[in-house]
Each structure stands twice: as structure tokens, then as C-alpha cells.
Design an enzyme around this catalytic site. Sequence first.
Site, PDB file in Angstrom:
ATOM      1  CG  HIS A   1      -7.349  16.998   4.542  1.00 60.31           C
ATOM      2  ND1 HIS A   1      -7.670  16.863   3.201  1.00 60.31           N
ATOM      3  CD2 HIS A   1      -8.504  17.323   5.157  1.00 60.31           C
ATOM      4  CE1 HIS A   1      -8.958  17.089   3.023  1.00 60.31           C
ATOM      5  NE2 HIS A   1      -9.495  17.368   4.205  1.00 60.31           N
TER       6      HIS A   1
ATOM      7  CG  HIS B   1     -10.647  16.316   9.379  1.00 58.53           C
ATOM      8  ND1 HIS B   1     -11.094  17.614   9.255  1.00 58.53           N
ATOM      9  CD2 HIS B   1     -10.688  15.768   8.139  1.00 58.53           C
ATOM     10  CE1 HIS B   1     -11.396  17.839   7.993  1.00 58.53           C
ATOM     11  NE2 HIS B   1     -11.158  16.735   7.286  1.00 58.53           N
TER      12      HIS B   1
END
Length: 187
Positions: free
Chosen positions: A173, A175
Site C-alpha cells: 500500500h 500512503h
Amino acid sequence: MAVTSSSMLLLRNFSTAGRVAQSVRATSRICFSTGELIRVLPHTHSTRFISSTRAAHNEEAAAKSAAAVADTGAPTIFDKIIAKEIPSDIVYEDENVLAFREINPQAPVHVLVIPKLRDGLTMLGNAEPRHVDVLGQLLHASKIVAEKEGILDGFRVVINNGVEACQSVYHLHLHVLGGRQLKWPPG
């Protein structure tokens, strides 16, 4: 002046660092019966340090716990968000990528961008040539998120890789952070 162990013991006996600071706010010093004089940081500084230390410790503990089960293949919280089993505030979605707001934001804008299909890509360190397309799609989606959130003129994309980087979910993931002046170096 040096602080002796008796002074440290006295400081430890105060119930909180805040009370020490409050008791000496006017002079920012404490005088001990031994005649020693020490400086005390203002309350706001000590609280900020204690809070950031506690938060860092919590992140490290979460990363260590997550790493212990990283390779089990079990669904992550992100898999459950993709499947709409867990609600999220979706900012962007296409056939390969999902972007949603972080539940513990570290900036006014803090959005997570994830691939919908994990395909062994639990962290950037596991990337293989077959992942090149999805990695590019994640970066492009990050730019789209920044544009939608009005932070295109100043944002940061962060990838935490592994325990030492405090990765707490083993589903790659990104950010996307912005909405305030970001500092350098981070961390």
C-alpha cells in the site's frame, strides 16, 4: 549542572512529567534540597515527546505482530475492504486499484492506495518483473488522488517495507500524504 541519581529519583516520584512542568512553569527550574538546580522543558515539549515516543512504540509493536503472520496468505484488512466487508471512505477506484482514507491520518490528507489483487505483492521488497504494470498503476492512482484532494502542488507518497519501516499490513500500500507543509527528512 549535572543531575544526580537522587534528583532523578525525585523526578520519577512525580506522577507525570506534566506536573513537574506545571510546578515550575514560571521559572522553568527546580531546586532540590541538595542545592542542585535543573532545567525542565516546558510542558508542551515534554508532552509532544512522550506522545511521539508512545506512538512510535505502538507502530513498531503493530509491525512486529503483522510480520509474524505476513506469509500465511490469510486475508488482510485490505482484502476485506476490497470485498466491501469492511466499510471505508473510498477516494478513487478502478479495475486494479482502490484508494481510501486512512483511519489514523498523519496529515490533513492521508489516503491509502492499494492493488485490488495482492498476487504475492505483500510488500515492495517482494516485487517481481510481473508486477511492473500494477506498480505503475499505483503511482498513477496516487497522482489522481492528489489531484482529487487538491494537493497536487505538494504531496508525498510513502511505502513502508518490512518491520524496520513499520509496515503493519502485508498487502502493498502507498500512503498519499499532504494538505500541510511536510518536513524533511521524514521520520
